[in-house]
Design a protein around this motif. Structure first.
Motif, PDB file in Angstrom:
ATOM      1  N   UNK A  94      40.299  38.544  38.140  1.00 12.50           N
ATOM      2  CA  UNK A  94      40.725  39.567  38.628  1.00 12.50           C
ATOM      3  C   UNK A  94      41.922  41.123  38.133  1.00 12.50           C
ATOM      4  N   UNK A  95      41.497  42.153  38.396  1.00 15.39           N
ATOM      5  CA  UNK A  95      42.910  42.977  37.344  1.00 15.39           C
ATOM      6  C   UNK A  95      43.188  43.875  38.420  1.00 15.39           C
ATOM      7  N   UNK A 120      50.004  47.141  33.908  1.00 13.39           N
ATOM      8  CA  UNK A 120      48.986  46.805  34.648  1.00 13.39           C
ATOM      9  C   UNK A 120      49.079  44.863  34.717  1.00 13.39           C
ATOM     10  N   UNK A 121      48.348  44.240  35.766  1.00 11.61           N
ATOM     11  CA  UNK A 121      48.409  42.801  35.551  1.00 11.61           C
ATOM     12  C   UNK A 121      47.446  42.111  36.058  1.00 11.61           C
ATOM     13  N   UNK A 122      46.570  41.465  34.991  1.00 16.36           N
ATOM     14  CA  UNK A 122      45.472  40.606  35.575  1.00 16.36           C
ATOM     15  C   UNK A 122      45.626  39.078  35.954  1.00 16.36           C
ATOM     16  N   UNK A 123      44.896  38.642  35.969  1.00 16.63           N
ATOM     17  CA  UNK A 123      44.408  37.429  36.795  1.00 16.63           C
ATOM     18  C   UNK A 123      43.681  36.894  36.440  1.00 16.63           C
ATOM     19  N   UNK A 124      43.632  35.864  35.403  1.00 10.96           N
ATOM     20  CA  UNK A 124      42.207  34.746  35.279  1.00 10.96           C
ATOM     21  C   UNK A 124      42.235  33.542  35.511  1.00 10.96           C
ATOM     22  N   UNK A 125      41.883  32.653  35.956  1.00 13.49           N
ATOM     23  CA  UNK A 125      41.799  31.829  37.526  1.00 13.49           C
ATOM     24  C   UNK A 125      40.028  31.463  37.656  1.00 13.49           C
ATOM     25  N   UNK A 126      39.909  30.032  37.163  1.00 10.48           N
ATOM     26  CA  UNK A 126      38.312  29.562  37.646  1.00 10.48           C
ATOM     27  C   UNK A 126      37.316  29.861  36.668  1.00 10.48           C
ATOM     28  N   UNK A 127      37.822  30.935  35.907  1.00  7.79           N
ATOM     29  CA  UNK A 127      36.368  31.392  35.773  1.00  7.79           C
ATOM     30  C   UNK A 127      36.360  32.779  36.082  1.00  7.79           C
ATOM     31  N   UNK A 128      37.089  33.874  36.851  1.00  8.35           N
ATOM     32  CA  UNK A 128      37.029  34.149  37.544  1.00  8.35           C
ATOM     33  C   UNK A 128      38.378  35.659  36.839  1.00  8.35           C
TER      34      UNK A 128
END
Length: 849
Positions: free
Chosen positions: A369-370, A359-367
Motif C-alpha cells: 500500500x502506498x 511518500x509512505x508505503x506499507x508492506x504487510x503480509x505480502x501486500x
C-alpha cells in the motif's frame, strides 16, 4: 613544469604528523619534567629567561635544590590530585623563588614523568574572570535551538577572550566541519556556513582536542624553545599531548598564516564524551591570554557543553511526549481489530503529522500500500529484500538510498531518502517513508579534493593558501533524517509492533513490555536531566565570590532592580523628599499590566520618607508580581484591594487583599519573594508584617512606624513621574556604536538596539577601540557609557559633537551637574534602562542633531 610526485600527496597526509612529540614549547611559558622521586629529567631552554632559574643546567638534580620549600610543599600537595585521575591541576600566582614574581603553574602526568609548566603572571591587578562566565551562560540559555545557542556562545566568548573572530565549528560524522555561528570584528573575513575538509583538523589533532580542552597559540611567528634533552635514557621523546605550552606544528602554523591569523585559540566542545565541535578563535596580531583567564574560557566551554546536553535532553523529552501522544491516538484509532492494511490512511495521516516525508508505503503480509512519491510495487520488492538484510528490530535510515542500494536507481526520480520501520518478525513487514531529492550546494572553504605538491616541510602536505569559497553540488540526497525523526520513528515502531502483536493475540504481553520499556526510557531521561541539572548547580555553587547568587537570582533580580530603579527615580526627582505611597503602587501596577479599574484603594494618600520608600518598593513589587502570576491579577475578573489606614499615633496600617482570583494553596516552602514580604518591614523599619494564604485569596497586613510616614498635603501627593512617549514619527538609526566597558550591559544594549530596528551594531569597551571604529565607519547614532572603568568617554563625546554624530550618554549617576557640565549637550539615559528608554533617547538625539 612540475615533475610528478613518486607518491600521492593530498589532505590525508596531515594525519601522520606526530604533533604531540614536537619537543618544543611556546615562548609564553616554560616546561620542566621531573621523575616520581623529583629528579629533573627535561627542561625547556627558555627556563632561565622565564623563571630566572636555569633548569637545563640542573637536569639530573633534585627539584627541591632550586625552589623554595613552601613551593615544593604546595606542589606536592597538588600533585596528590593527579593520583585521583585528574588530567591536570592548576596553581595561580605562585612565587617560585621568593623574588616577588608570580607564576601560573600547570601540572600533569606524562608517562612516568610529571610535567610542570610555568607562565609569568603579567597582570597582577585583581580581577574575577570566572564571575563573567555565568551571566554569559545565562544568555546562551535564551538562544533558540543549537544555532541560537551557538550564536550567543560566539558573542560571549569573543567578549570574554578579546579575540577578533570567534567561530563555532561543528564536526560531521566524516570529520569535516561547518562554521555554524560566528562573531567577528568587521575587519575580519567571515567563514559563516562554510565547510572545512576533515584533514584541516587531522584525526590525531581531533583526539588531542578531546583530551586537552584548550589550545592557545599566542604568536604564529614565535620560534619557541626546545625541550632538552629530546629523548630520555630509554630513547623516548617526552609526550606533550596535555602540555598547555606545547609548540605548534609547522604545517599548522603555515595554515594559520595563509588565513592571515596572528594568534589563535581552540576550545573543545564535548558532547557525552565525544568531540562535538570547537570554539575557533582568531586574532589578526599576536595575543596572549594568561592561564587564569584561559581557565575561565575553559569553564565557559564546559558549561556550554552542558547546555547542549540539556537542550538535547529537552528535545528527547518533547519527542517522547509527542510519541506518547501519537501512540495513544493510534492505539485508540486502530483498536477495532481491522489490521494495518485496512487502517492505512489513518496510519499515514498520523505519521505525516510527526515526521515530514514525500511518500509512505506499507508492506504487510505480502501486500503493498502506498501514498505520495513512492516506488512501484515491483520496484519496492527489490528494496524490501535489501531491507531484510539490515539489522533486526531496528529502524533503517539513509538520506541517499542509491549509495547503499544500487537497485534504487530505478526510482531515484521519486525517492532519494528512506526511513524504514520493521513492524514484524521474520519475514519482516515494513512501514517505509520516502523523501525526494534535494540537490544542494555545499560551500567549502577551499576545494577539499584538490591535490597539492610537497613543499618546504618534506614529504607532507603543504597547507593550502586559498580559502576562497568552493561550491560542490550534491545530488541523490534528500533532506537528512533528524535525531527527532529517528527517536519518533523508534517510538512508532514499538507502537506499530504492539498493534501487530495485538492483532495476532499476543498483544497483552507485548503491550506490557512496551509500556515498561517506555517508562524505563522516561525514568532514564528524568535521571539524566536531574544529573545534568545537579552538575550545573554544583559548578555554580563552587564558583568564586558569590557567583551562586548571580546564577540563582538572575531572573528575579531583573524585576527587583527595575523596581528599585523606579523608586530611586521618584526620590531623586524630588531631591530625596517624601514620595507618594499611591504613586508607588501605580508605578508597580503599571509595570506589569494595564490595571485600570482593577485596583481599589481606600483611605487617604500618605508620603513615605526616603528611608522607607525603597523597602516598600520591594514589598509592593513582590505583592504585585505574585498577584499577576498566581492571584487576582492573573485572571480577567480579579481585583486588588489596598486599604490605607493612618493610625492616631501617626503609624500607618496597610491592608492588601486579592479578590476574585483562583483558589489559593499555601506554598510548601517560603521562597525569596515571600521572605521579602514577611521580613523586610520588620527588619528594615521595625514594623509589623503578616501574610495569610486564604482559599479566597492572599491577604497581608503591614504596620509602618510613624517616623517613616507623613500626611500628604491637602490629601493629595505627588504621583509617579510621567513616562515620556516616543514620537510616532521618530527615525531609527541603522548603524549604531555602543561604547560600554561591561560585557553583559554592552550585549544587552546591542540586543535592544537590534529590537528597535538597528541593522548593524558594533561595540567598544574603551576610548581607543571606539576611536578606531570611528576612523573606519560613519555611525548614525552612538550610545556612550560615561564611566569606562579607568577612563571616561568624554574624548569620544567631544569627537562626536565635532563631527555632528548624534549620541546619548548612559550613566548610573543620573542627570547630575557633573555629567551635564562635563560633556557636550546630549540626552541622558539612566541605568538600568529598557528598550523603550533607549528608543526615546535615540529619537531625541536624532531630532536634536
Amino acid at each position: 613544469m612540475t615533475e610528478p610526485l613518486p607518491y600521492d600527496v593530498d589532505l590525508t597526509n596531515c594525519d601522520r604528523e606526530p604533533i604531540h612529540l614536537l619537543g618544543r614549547v611556546q615562548s609564553f611559558g616554560c616546561l620542566v619534567a621531573i621523575s616520581s622521586d623529583w629528579i629533573i629529567q627535561h627542561a625547556s631552554s627558555n627556563c632561565a629567561e622565564v623563571l630566572g632559574v636555569d633548569f637545563v643546567a640542573a637536569i639530573g638534580t633534585r627539584l627541591q635544590d632550586h625552589v623554595r620549600d613552601e613551593v615544593l610543599a604546595r606542589l606536592r600537595g597538588r600533585m596528590q590530585a593527579l593520583a585521583h585521575g585528574n588530567d591536570s591541576v592548576r596553581i595561580f600566582g605562585l612565587d617560585l623563588v621568593g623574588d616577588g614574581c608570580r607564576y601560573d603553574v600547570s601540572l600533569h602526568q606524562s608517562g612516568r614523568s610529571f610535567v610542570l609548566e610555568f607562565e609569568r603572571k603579567m597582570d597582577l591587578d585583581e580581577r574575577d574572570d570566572l564571575a563573567q562566565v555565568h551571566p554569559l551562560i545565562a544568555r546562551i540559555r535564551s538562544g533558540n535551538g543549537v544555532q541560537g545557542m551557538a550564536h550567543e556562545a560566539a558573542r560571549g566568548l569573543r567578549a570574554l577572550s578579546g579575540f577578533s573572530r570567534v567561530k563555532v565549528y561543528q564536526f560531521a560524522a566524516d570529520g569535516s566541519g561547518t562554521v555554524i555561528a560566528e562573531s567577528r570584528d568587521p575587519s575580519q573575513d567571515s567563514y559563516l556556513n562554510l565547510r572545512f575538509p576533515a584533514a584541516d583538523i587531522p584525526a590525531q589533532a581531533r583526539e588531542l582536542y578531546r583530551r586537552s580542552l584548550l589550545r592557545l597559540i599566542g604568536d604564529v611567528e614565535d620560534p619557541g624553545a626546545p625541550v632538552l634533552p629530546y629523548r630520555n635514557p630509554e630513547g623516548e621523546p617526552l609526550d606533550l599531548s596535555l602540555a598547555v605550552t606545547r609548540a605548534v606544528s609547522p604545517i599548522h602554523i603555515e595554515y594559520l598564516k595563509n588565513m592571515g591569523v596572528g594568534a589563535s585559540m581552540s576550545v573543545s566542545i564535548l558532547h557525552r564524551g565525544r568531540l562535538w565541535g570547537l570554539f575557533a578563535c582568531h586574532h589578526h596580531e599576536p595575543l596572549y591570554i594568561d592561564y587564569e583567564r584561559r581557565t575561565a574560557v575553559e569553564l565557559f566551554a564546559q558549561l556550554f557543553s552542558y547546555e547542549l546536553i540539556q537542550a538535547e535532553s529537552d528535545a528527547e523529552r518533547d519527542s517522547m511526549l509527542t510519541a506518547q501522544s501519537t501512540h495513544d491516538r493510534l492505539m485508540s484509532r486502530l483498536s477495532s481489530g481491522e489490521g494495518l492494511a485496512a487502517s492505512f490512511d489513518v496510519l499515514a495521516d498520523e505519521i505525516a503529522a510527526v515526521i515530514p516525508h514525500d511518500g509512505i508505503a506499507l508492506y504487510a503480509d505480502g501486500q503493498y500500500f502506498h501514498r505520495g512519491q513512492t516506488p512501484t510495487e515491483e520496484e519496492f520488492l527489490g528494496l524490501a529484500r535489501f531491507l531484510n538484510t539490515a539489522a533486526t528490530s531496528r529502524i533503517f535510515a539513509t538520506d541517499s538510498i542509491v549509495s547503499r542500494f544500487p537497485g534504487a536507481e530505478v526510482f531515484r526520480d521519486r525517492a532519494a531518502g528512506v526511513l524504514a520501520l520493521p513492524i514484524s518478525r521474520t519475514p519482516r513487514d515494513f512501514i517505509v517513508l520516502f523523501r525526494g531529492e534535494i540537490a544542494q550546494q555545499v560551500a567549502w572553504a577551499g576545494n577539499p579534493g584538490k591535490v597539492y605538491e610537497t613543499g618546504a616541510h618534506g614529504p607532507r602536505l603543504t597547507p593550502r593558501k586559498s580559502f576562497e569559497i568552493w561550491r560542490e553540488v550534491v545530488k541523490d540526497h534528500s533532506a537528512p533524517w533528524t535525531e527527532a525523526d529517528l527517536r519518533t520513528s523508534e517510538s512508532l515502531r514499538v507502537t506499530l509492533l504492539e498493534v501487530v502483536l495485538k492483532l495476532t493475540d499476543a498483544a497483552n504481553a507485548e503491550r506490557l513490555r512496551a509500556q515498561e520499556q517506555q517508562e524505563l526510557l522516561i525514568a532514564e531521561l528524568n535521571h539524566r536531566v536531574r544529573n545534568i541539572l545537579s552538575l550545573i548547580r554544583g559548578l555554580v555553587s563552587q564558583s568564586r565570590d558569590g557567583a551562586e547568587d548571580v546564577a540563582s537570582f538572575t531572573d528575579r533580580l531583573d524585576g527587583r532592580i527595575q523596581s528599585l530603579a523606579r523608586a530611586h527615580d521618584q526620590l531623586t526627582r524630588k531631591e530625596w523628599t517624601p514620595v507618594s505611597l499611591k504613586g508607588l503602587v501605580d508605578v508597580e501596577m503599571g509595570a506589569y499590566l494595564d490595571a485600570n479599574g482593577r485596583l481599589e484603594v481606600s483611605g487617604p494618600d500618605v508620603l513615605l520618607v526616603p528611608d522607607a520608600f525603597s523597602t516598600m518598593a520591594l514589598v509592593i513589587h513582590e505583592l504585585v508580581t505574585n498577584s499577576a502570576k498566581y492571584g487576582a491579577l492573573s485572571v480577567a475578573a480579579g481585583t486588588v484591594r489596598l486599604a490605607i489606614a493612618p493610625q492616631p499615633d501617626g503609624a500607618l496600617v496597610l491592608g492588601w487583599a486579592d479578590v476574585g482570583g483562583p483558589a489559593v494553596r499555601p506554598p510548601k516552602r517560603r521562597g525569596f519573594g515571600t521572605t521579602i514580604i514577611e521580613k523586610s518591614i520588620p527588619f528594615d523599619l521595625q514594623g509589623e508584617a503578616a501574610l495569610q494564604f486564604l482559599v479566597t485569596g492572599v491577604e497581608a497586613r503591614f504596620m509602618i512606624p510613624a517616623r517613616f510616614v507623613m500626611p500628604a498635603p491637602d490629601g493629595t501627593a505627588p504621583g509617579p513621574a510621567p513616562v515620556l512617549a516616543v514620537p510616532a514619527t521618530s527615525v531609527v538609526a541603522k548603524r549604531v556604536l555602543v561604547v560600554e566597558d561591561t560585557i553583559i550591559i554592552a550585549m544587552d544594549a546591542a540586543d535592544m538596539l537590534g529590537d528597535i530596528g538597528a541593522t548593524e551594531v558594533d561595540t567598544a569597551s574603551g576610548v581607543a577601540e571606539a576611536m578606531r571604529l570611528l576612523d573606519r565607519a560613519r555611525y548614525d547614532f552612538v550610545l556612550l557609557d560615561v564611566n569606562l572603568g579607568r577612563e571616561t568617554s568624554r574624548p569620544v563625546a567631544e569627537r562626536l559633537r565635532a563631527e555632528g554624530v548624534p549620541f546619548a550618554l548612559a550613566t548610573g549617576y543620573g542627570d547630575s551637574p557633573e555629567v551635564r557640565d562635563g560633556y557636550p549637550r546630549s540626552p541622558i539615559l539612566q541605568k538600568p534602562y529598557t528598550v523603550d528608554m533607549v528608543r526615546r533617547v535615540m529619537a531625541e538625539a536624532l531630532a536634536n542633531n
